[in-house]
Design an enzyme around this catalytic site. Structure first.
Site, PDB file in Angstrom:
ATOM      1  N   SER A  85       0.819  -1.218   0.000  1.00 36.73           N
ATOM      2  CA  SER A  85       0.000   0.000   0.000  1.00 36.73           C
ATOM      3  C   SER A  85       0.848   1.261   0.000  1.00 36.73           C
ATOM      4  O   SER A  85       0.326   2.362   0.148  1.00 36.73           O
ATOM      5  CB  SER A  85      -0.914  -0.004   1.226  1.00 36.73           C
ATOM      6  N   THR A 187      -1.644   3.718   4.679  1.00 37.72           N
ATOM      7  CA  THR A 187      -0.667   4.751   4.321  1.00 37.72           C
ATOM      8  C   THR A 187       0.337   4.889   5.447  1.00 37.72           C
ATOM      9  O   THR A 187      -0.051   4.751   6.605  1.00 37.72           O
ATOM     10  CB  THR A 187      -1.410   6.109   4.173  1.00 37.72           C
ATOM     11  N   ARG A 215      -6.943   9.549  -9.638  1.00 34.91           N
ATOM     12  CA  ARG A 215      -7.477   9.885  -8.308  1.00 34.91           C
ATOM     13  C   ARG A 215      -6.322  10.221  -7.348  1.00 34.91           C
ATOM     14  O   ARG A 215      -5.337   9.513  -7.263  1.00 34.91           O
ATOM     15  CB  ARG A 215      -8.282   8.697  -7.770  1.00 34.91           C
ATOM     16  N   GLY A 239      -6.551   6.284   6.092  1.00 36.26           N
ATOM     17  CA  GLY A 239      -7.953   5.916   5.911  1.00 36.26           C
ATOM     18  C   GLY A 239      -8.532   6.557   4.667  1.00 36.26           C
ATOM     19  O   GLY A 239      -7.795   6.937   3.758  1.00 36.26           O
TER      20      GLY A 239
HETATM   21  C1  SD4 Z   1      -5.921   7.612   0.486  1.00 36.91           C
HETATM   22  N1  SD4 Z   1      -5.582   8.052   2.796  1.00 36.91           N
HETATM   23  O1  SD4 Z   1      -5.375   7.519  -0.596  1.00 36.91           O
HETATM   24  C2  SD4 Z   1      -5.122   7.274   1.703  1.00 36.91           C
HETATM   25  C3  SD4 Z   1      -5.208   5.818   1.909  1.00 36.91           C
HETATM   26  C4  SD4 Z   1      -4.924   5.386   3.298  1.00 36.91           C
HETATM   27  O2  SD4 Z   1      -5.043   3.851   4.957  1.00 36.91           O
HETATM   28  O3  SD4 Z   1      -4.437   6.071   4.119  1.00 36.91           O
HETATM   29  N2  SD4 Z   1      -5.241   4.245   3.708  1.00 36.91           N
HETATM   30  O4  SD4 Z   1      -7.092   7.928   0.626  1.00 36.91           O
END
Ligand code: SD4
Length: 330
Positions: A85, A187, A215, A239
């Site tokens: 991720s 993230t 995006r 998130g």
């Molecule tokens: C997002 N906030 O691209 C990031 C993804 C993330 O835990 O943090 N996920 O929206």
């Protein structure tokens, strides 16, 4: 000028310089004393924060800058293909392209950011280069890639076999429709206080898996995914980026700390604000996850999330790089 007046002027000049001398000595003492009390700290999101913190701590414990520490820290998961991720190995968008978002902010409110950047293992370092070597604060897409290449970053394939297989599997059932769930994105956000009492932060991600091409989430948006105010504190988010952006989440957390809230309390209030907006929009809360982490200028730390399952790693002289479960609202 008569003798008395001359003497008076001489005397008062002497008194002033004595006062100035004592004052400067006194402030030196105060500065030294307060410096002695500064205990460095680094915190970061999720399980991979432990390894990232360990790298950052090498710099902080050697009296290095928080800025260098957070960059070095988040580069660990960026380079790790097992972390699916962030950076190399990150899950692709719905077109099968790995696009990365990152930003960095220092104690002078210098900011740098990249969005939808492809082919570069360390978007955080490109974000730092945007901050330090351009008159701008954010570059995206092809422009960000061109800039990275001009700075000597190497073009690489970031899509690992496992992520490609997962994407092909997803295509079978999801009919090319991006679905946000709480499992498919994490993230790394990291904030740190160094021994000089200065704060910095970094945030880097491949964003929501199987998102629409182009995006950009909250992570590269200063104020949303990350915010640092060297007088107050620093915060970062993980998130659902769309929800974090709606309240400019990390800035909100820092502003709440400015009003006197402890880091945990500030994070909780920001999550509550997201919940009340989601309720107004009739969004099912169980499909959302948001987590904030924060530190204040005194080295206090805290976190809060929407639902169970979010943790963060803390490294300080008192806490030896432990993973802590954040409190949750649901
Ligand atoms: C997002 N906030 O691209 C990031 C993804 C993330 O835990 O943090 N996920 O929206």
């Amino acid at each position: 000028m008569n003798t008395n007046r001359r003497q008076f002027i001489k005397l008062s000049a002497f008194a002033t310089s004595l006062f100035a001398f004592n004052k400067s000595k006194a402030s030196e003492v105060i500065t030294n004393a307060s410096k002695e009390q500064i205990k460095p700290i680094v915190i970061s999101t999720w399980r991979f924060g432990v390894e990232a913190n360990a790298e950052a701590w090498k710099i902080l414990s050697n009296k290095g800058r928080a800025l260098d520490a957070v960059e070095a820290g988040v580069k660990i998961p960026e380079a790790d293909p097992k972390e699916r991720s962030v950076g190399y190995g990150g899950r692709p968008d719905r077109d099968g392209r790995v696009t990365l978002d990152a930003c960095i902010m220092d104690d002078y409110a210098n900011i740098g950011s990249v969005g939808c950047l492809e082919h570069i293992v360390h978007p955080i370092s490109v974000a730092r280069a945007v901050m330090e070597k351009t008159p701008h604060t954010m570059l995206v897409g092809e422009g960000a890639l061109d800039f990275a290449l001009s700075q000597g970053f190497k073009k690489e394939n970031l899509l690992v076999k496992e992520s490609e297989e997962e994407w092909k599997e997803w295509l079978k059932t999801s009919k090319y429709k991006p679905i946000a769930n709480i499992e498919n994105h994490d993230t790394i956000g990291m904030v740190a206080l160094d021994m000089n009492g200065n704060l910095s932060g970094a945030c880097t991600t491949s964003g929501m898996a199987f998102k629409m091409h182009g995006r950009i989430g909250d992570s590269p948006i200063i104020g949303a995914g990350l915010f640092v105010d060297n007088e107050v504190g620093a915060a970062t988010a993980t998130g659902h980026g769309e929800e974090v952006m709606r309240i400019v989440g990390s800035h909100t957390v820092v502003e709440l700390m400015r009003q006197g809230l402890a880091p945990e309390e500030a994070c909780r209030k920001a999550v509550e604000r997201i919940i009340s907006i989601a309720k107004r929009k009739n969004k099912p809360l169980d499909e959302l996850q948001i987590g904030f982490i924060a530190i204040n200028k005194k080295g206090g730390h805290g976190a809060y999330c929407l639902q169970k399952g979010f943790n963060y790693a803390v490294y300080s002289p008192e806490i030896n790089n432990q993973l802590i479960d954040a409190k949750h609202i649901l």
